[in-house]
Design an enzyme around this catalytic site. Sequence first.
Site, PDB file in Angstrom:
ATOM      1  N   CYS A  17      -8.626  24.211  -3.781  1.00 14.74           N
ATOM      2  CA  CYS A  17      -8.276  23.469  -2.566  1.00 14.74           C
ATOM      3  C   CYS A  17      -8.932  24.012  -1.306  1.00 14.74           C
ATOM      4  O   CYS A  17      -9.758  23.342  -0.689  1.00 14.74           O
ATOM      5  CB  CYS A  17      -6.752  23.467  -2.382  1.00 14.74           C
ATOM      6  SG  CYS A  17      -5.865  22.447  -3.577  1.00 14.74           S
ATOM      7  N   LEU A  18      -8.554  25.227  -0.907  1.00 13.77           N
ATOM      8  CA  LEU A  18      -8.920  25.707   0.425  1.00 13.77           C
ATOM      9  C   LEU A  18     -10.416  25.792   0.687  1.00 13.77           C
ATOM     10  O   LEU A  18     -10.861  25.446   1.783  1.00 13.77           O
ATOM     11  CB  LEU A  18      -8.264  27.067   0.697  1.00 13.77           C
ATOM     12  CG  LEU A  18      -6.733  27.060   0.781  1.00 13.77           C
ATOM     13  CD1 LEU A  18      -6.237  28.358   1.387  1.00 13.77           C
ATOM     14  CD2 LEU A  18      -6.211  25.886   1.586  1.00 13.77           C
TER      15      LEU A  18
END
Length: 423
Positions: free
Chosen positions: A259-260
């Site tokens: 994600c990040l």
Amino acid sequence: MHICVLGQGYVGLPLAVRAAEAGHAVTGYEPDRARCEALAAGSSYVEDIGDERLRAVLDSDAYYATSDPQDLKGFDVAVITVPTPLTDRAPDLSCVRDAGRVLAEWIEPGATVVLESTTHPGTTRDVLIPLLEEGSGLVAGRDFHVGFSPERIDPGNADWRLENTPKIVAGLTEGCLERVKAFYDTVTEVTVPASGLEEAELAKVFENTYRHVNIALVNELSRMAHTLGVDVWHTLELAATKPFGFTKFLPGPGVGGHCLPIDPVYLSHHVKARHGQTFRLIELAQDINESQPDYVVRRLQDALSRRFRRSVHGARILALGAAYKPGTSDARQSPAVEVTERLRQMGADVTVVDPYLPEGGSRTIPFAAEAEDMGTGACVADFDAVVLLTPHGEFDLERLAAEAAFVLDTRGVMTAASHIERL
């Protein structure tokens, strides 16, 4: 209902198993034949789904893994959970497009298609729906239903799982939203209706952008605090006593996972490509977090020079952890891997130990005073330095503190001492 989940990875397999446990007949579509064979044999490669849980839905005939698109025929709900990576630092929606084309052939009137893959606002409406309509000859919102429901899987999190994490649901039309919500109401405890597809898509990338920016903030704060000779970890503990207006984030070796490092780029790239505007905070946060592994290496290099008058080149270094977060084997985009690679490029002799990743090092936790087998026959005292990158619970930090010559703790989980530096 007959549920098809396209993609059987960290997101798709938990959804497929949960849907099967809820009483649906589930087809898990996975183009990777080796993965299909493993799933069919009851062997899970996703930590959140144990082998016993997988075998239970297999034995009940509620779940079937396949790489044959014909098995998608007759679905009531199809959920797309395929990867959306970056290619040459740009969003890559090829897997979403491939899934849409495969699925379009089997859409029947009244069926529902949901995209869960993280992406920029407009993907469901402008990319997926045209593919579904072209391949099926049907009209979305009239002949079949389309929705978006962002995944919120946190690998290794035992407290917040698929079933008890609030699920955002969105639909192309009100009728679509009703169908999408009706399905997720059977597999999750709380569904949160969104007013539109784009709002749900934006909510997902913003959730991770929020974390990305705040992690970058504390990473830069930790660098400044080190320069000033201030204990950033104690500073953050003090700030966290404020009961309002503050959320505690912690420094680390960088950001990783699915994600990040990726999701905020989808948002900033889309805004720039479509409207020519720059999302400055995202780009700044990306610069800071991507440079954090280099900062870790510089801190280790400085410590070796200052303490032992030696360089990284030729130094024996023990790297603890390869996964991007504790309690999981997920090493996607892991900053721990980047730190290790940089040290090796500089000529260091690096031994990696991660109990969740046997290919990254020995599964043996090397904290005995006597020589213990780590695949090298060495013990902690034989290393010039230890860099703690991923604080797995299996690591005996007290013994590490007692036996190591020097430790660089990038996660702030050890007590600072004369031979222990926290990032």
